[in-house]
Motif scaffolding. Structure first.
Motif, PDB file in Angstrom:
ATOM      1  N   UNK A  17       0.832  -1.217   0.000  1.00 35.81           N
ATOM      2  CA  UNK A  17       0.000   0.000   0.000  1.00 35.81           C
ATOM      3  C   UNK A  17       0.865   1.266   0.000  1.00 35.81           C
ATOM      4  N   UNK A  18       1.983   1.242   0.738  1.00 36.40           N
ATOM      5  CA  UNK A  18       2.784   2.459   0.938  1.00 36.40           C
ATOM      6  C   UNK A  18       4.010   2.535   0.025  1.00 36.40           C
ATOM      7  N   UNK A  19       4.400   1.416  -0.576  1.00 33.87           N
ATOM      8  CA  UNK A  19       5.611   1.399  -1.403  1.00 33.87           C
ATOM      9  C   UNK A  19       6.886   1.530  -0.585  1.00 33.87           C
ATOM     10  N   UNK A  20       6.822   1.153   0.687  1.00 28.01           N
ATOM     11  CA  UNK A  20       7.998   1.267   1.569  1.00 28.01           C
ATOM     12  C   UNK A  20       8.927   0.073   1.371  1.00 28.01           C
ATOM     13  N   UNK A  21      10.238   0.363   1.396  1.00 29.20           N
ATOM     14  CA  UNK A  21      11.257  -0.693   1.378  1.00 29.20           C
ATOM     15  C   UNK A  21      11.797  -0.822   2.804  1.00 29.20           C
ATOM     16  N   UNK A  22      11.750  -2.018   3.369  1.00 31.05           N
ATOM     17  CA  UNK A  22      12.252  -2.220   4.747  1.00 31.05           C
ATOM     18  C   UNK A  22      13.691  -2.714   4.689  1.00 31.05           C
ATOM     19  N   UNK A  23      14.580  -1.975   5.378  1.00 30.46           N
ATOM     20  CA  UNK A  23      15.982  -2.384   5.488  1.00 30.46           C
ATOM     21  C   UNK A  23      16.240  -2.790   6.935  1.00 30.46           C
ATOM     22  N   UNK A  24      16.765  -3.986   7.141  1.00 29.61           N
ATOM     23  CA  UNK A  24      16.984  -4.455   8.518  1.00 29.61           C
ATOM     24  C   UNK A  24      18.418  -4.934   8.687  1.00 29.61           C
ATOM     25  N   UNK A  25      19.066  -4.467   9.759  1.00 31.07           N
ATOM     26  CA  UNK A  25      20.422  -4.949  10.049  1.00 31.07           C
ATOM     27  C   UNK A  25      20.350  -6.420  10.475  1.00 31.07           C
ATOM     28  N   UNK A  26      21.409  -7.156  10.155  1.00 34.74           N
ATOM     29  CA  UNK A  26      21.438  -8.600  10.446  1.00 34.74           C
ATOM     30  C   UNK A  26      21.294  -8.918  11.937  1.00 34.74           C
ATOM     31  N   UNK A  27      21.502  -7.948  12.822  1.00 33.73           N
ATOM     32  CA  UNK A  27      21.356  -8.227  14.260  1.00 33.73           C
ATOM     33  C   UNK A  27      19.895  -8.189  14.712  1.00 33.73           C
ATOM     34  N   UNK A  29      15.834  -9.320  14.967  1.00 24.19           N
ATOM     35  CA  UNK A  29      15.264 -10.648  15.248  1.00 24.19           C
ATOM     36  C   UNK A  29      14.722 -11.287  13.963  1.00 24.19           C
ATOM     37  N   UNK A  30      14.630 -12.640  13.930  1.00 23.90           N
ATOM     38  CA  UNK A  30      14.199 -13.333  12.710  1.00 23.90           C
ATOM     39  C   UNK A  30      12.833 -12.870  12.209  1.00 23.90           C
ATOM     40  N   UNK A  31      11.878 -12.547  13.113  1.00 22.43           N
ATOM     41  CA  UNK A  31      10.540 -12.142  12.637  1.00 22.43           C
ATOM     42  C   UNK A  31      10.618 -10.837  11.853  1.00 22.43           C
ATOM     43  N   UNK A  32      11.574  -9.953  12.184  1.00 23.29           N
ATOM     44  CA  UNK A  32      11.756  -8.704  11.426  1.00 23.29           C
ATOM     45  C   UNK A  32      12.512  -8.996  10.122  1.00 23.29           C
ATOM     46  N   UNK A  33      13.560  -9.807  10.207  1.00 22.86           N
ATOM     47  CA  UNK A  33      14.337 -10.108   8.987  1.00 22.86           C
ATOM     48  C   UNK A  33      13.445 -10.758   7.919  1.00 22.86           C
ATOM     49  N   UNK A  34      12.463 -11.545   8.370  1.00 28.57           N
ATOM     50  CA  UNK A  34      11.574 -12.221   7.404  1.00 28.57           C
ATOM     51  C   UNK A  34      10.708 -11.246   6.603  1.00 28.57           C
ATOM     52  N   UNK A  35      10.370 -10.084   7.183  1.00 27.59           N
ATOM     53  CA  UNK A  35       9.522  -9.134   6.431  1.00 27.59           C
ATOM     54  C   UNK A  35      10.352  -8.047   5.737  1.00 27.59           C
ATOM     55  N   UNK A  36      11.685  -8.064   5.974  1.00 29.61           N
ATOM     56  CA  UNK A  36      12.543  -7.022   5.386  1.00 29.61           C
ATOM     57  C   UNK A  36      12.766  -7.298   3.897  1.00 29.61           C
ATOM     58  N   UNK A  37      12.948  -6.218   3.131  1.00 25.94           N
ATOM     59  CA  UNK A  37      13.274  -6.359   1.708  1.00 25.94           C
ATOM     60  C   UNK A  37      14.774  -6.503   1.529  1.00 25.94           C
ATOM     61  N   UNK A 265      17.860  -4.910  20.249  1.00 28.38           N
ATOM     62  CA  UNK A 265      16.641  -5.625  20.653  1.00 28.38           C
ATOM     63  C   UNK A 265      15.477  -4.661  20.871  1.00 28.38           C
ATOM     64  N   UNK A 266      15.740  -3.354  20.781  1.00 27.83           N
ATOM     65  CA  UNK A 266      14.711  -2.359  21.114  1.00 27.83           C
ATOM     66  C   UNK A 266      13.541  -2.419  20.123  1.00 27.83           C
ATOM     67  N   UNK A 267      13.847  -2.667  18.856  1.00 25.32           N
ATOM     68  CA  UNK A 267      12.812  -2.641  17.809  1.00 25.32           C
ATOM     69  C   UNK A 267      12.056  -3.970  17.766  1.00 25.32           C
ATOM     70  N   UNK A 268      10.723  -3.876  17.738  1.00 27.88           N
ATOM     71  CA  UNK A 268       9.901  -5.097  17.679  1.00 27.88           C
ATOM     72  C   UNK A 268       9.124  -5.136  16.358  1.00 27.88           C
ATOM     73  N   UNK A 269       8.580  -6.306  16.060  1.00 24.60           N
ATOM     74  CA  UNK A 269       7.761  -6.464  14.853  1.00 24.60           C
ATOM     75  C   UNK A 269       6.551  -5.526  14.911  1.00 24.60           C
ATOM     76  N   UNK A 270       6.007  -5.329  16.114  1.00 23.56           N
ATOM     77  CA  UNK A 270       4.846  -4.424  16.259  1.00 23.56           C
ATOM     78  C   UNK A 270       5.237  -2.985  15.931  1.00 23.56           C
ATOM     79  N   UNK A 271       6.493  -2.594  16.260  1.00 24.51           N
ATOM     80  CA  UNK A 271       6.953  -1.246  15.880  1.00 24.51           C
ATOM     81  C   UNK A 271       6.917  -1.090  14.360  1.00 24.51           C
ATOM     82  N   UNK A 272       7.378  -2.127  13.670  1.00 26.28           N
ATOM     83  CA  UNK A 272       7.429  -2.069  12.200  1.00 26.28           C
ATOM     84  C   UNK A 272       6.008  -1.869  11.656  1.00 26.28           C
TER      85      UNK A 272
END
Ligand code: 13P
Ligand code: SF4
Length: 309
Positions: A17-27, A29-37, A265-272
């Motif tokens: 919907x937003x055309x956002x690209x998610x960039x996630x550092x390798x450190x 959590x796996x649930x965030x890395x799975x939704x990252x582009x 560890x501060x960032x959570x999937x819910x934040x995303x």
């Protein structure tokens, strides 16, 4: 309560919907890395932020990474999944301390690790990442160099650039630099068949013991490609988990359970999900930088791309 999968599915819808690209550092959590582009270490994220066609970037990592993405892509909108995620090393020295050190080491070129604020980059000459420091420093014209803030990465760079004369301030990553040679020896004794793979933010007595020294992407690639079966991982503990999931036929052990970065560890999937929703609604806080700082810090990053390319 929703499952992780349901939150991830909503994130996927919001990305479309937003055309956002998610960039996630390798450190992250796996649930965030799975939704990252795009996932990777600091260097890969810096390079990829410029290569994607997306006009909006959402950074999952720590603050300096979002600043770096904005500096390299001033025309793009950059958002942070959680603006409270900072890096203590990046904030160790304010720009005034660097300016005072420049006066103490006249004639030195200032090399700033990318793990610094935009304000510190603005008073430095060239940026480096952990994967590009040796190449960039050896490509520099100047012999006398003030290398900030990580003196462990600095010592590693000095060893591989014997023609240069590096000077340091007493800074570094509180997590990597806390690991002791005794802990490394204990890990080796517990897993005698394992190769020791170490990040250059670790102390020199540890990098000297290592079978491989490299940035996060270097460690990941070495472990993936190696025919060896077991590895002690001398970097943030999340990398042990990621490699164990990716290479189930191999064994991965942390150099120490203490090598865990609370800031990552501060960032959570819910934040995303929340920030993507705010972007869709038009209420998300965009990262902005003062124009003069952005101009000078950008010069420092452009120099990194020129000398490291
Ligand atoms: P790299 O991403 O360059 O490996 O650095 C590790 C780190 O500590 C990031 O904050
Ligand atoms: Fe900063 Fe170290 Fe954490 Fe990286 S691992 S974000 S350098 S504190």
């Amino acid at each position: 309560m929703r499952t992780i999968r349901e939150i991830q599915d909503r994130i996927t819808e919001l990305k479309k919907e937003t055309g956002v690209c998610i960039l996630a550092h390798s450190y992250q959590s796996p649930d965030i890395l799975e939704v990252a582009d795009i996932t990777g270490d600091s260097y890969k994220l810096s390079a990829a932020a410029g290569e994607t066609d997306a006009k909006k970037l959402l950074l999952c990592g720590v603050h300096f990474m979002a600043e770096t993405a904005k500096l390299l892509n001033p025309e793009k909108r950059v958002y942070e999944a959680n603006p409270d995620a900072g890096c203590p090393m990046a904030e160790q020295f304010p720009p005034e301390v660097i300016c005072a050190a420049k006066a103490k080491f006249p004639g030195c070129a200032v090399v700033a690790y990318v793990n610094t604020t935009a304000a510190v980059k603005a008073v430095s000459d060239v940026c480096v990442t952990s994967s590009s420091a040796v190449k960039i420093v050896s490509n520099m014209e100047q012999k006398e160099i003030l290398f900030i803030p990580d003196c462990n990465l600095g010592a590693y760079t000095q060893k591989h650039c014997p023609d240069k004369n590096l000077h340091f301030l007493p800074g570094g990553c509180p997590q990597h630099s806390a690991i002791t040679a005794d802990e490394a020896r204990a890990a080796k004794a517990a897993h005698p068949d394992a190769l020791l793979l170490v990040h250059p933010e670790c102390r020199p007595e540890i990098t000297e013991m290592a079978d491989y020294v490299g940035a996060t992407s270097g460690i990941l690639n070495f472990a993936r490609k190696s025919e060896h079966r077991s590895f002690i991982i001398g970097t943030e503990i999340s990398i042990v988990q990621h490699l164990a999931l990716e290479c189930p036929e191999k064994r991965f052990y942390p150099i120490s359970n203490r090598l865990c970065c609370p800031n990552m560890r501060v960032t959570s999937l819910s934040d995303v999900e929340r920030v993507l929703r705010e972007i869709a609604e038009g209420s998300a806080a965009e990262l902005t930088l003062p124009e003069d700082i952005a101009r000078d810090a950008r010069r420092c990053l452009d120099e990194m791309l020129r000398l490291g390319g």
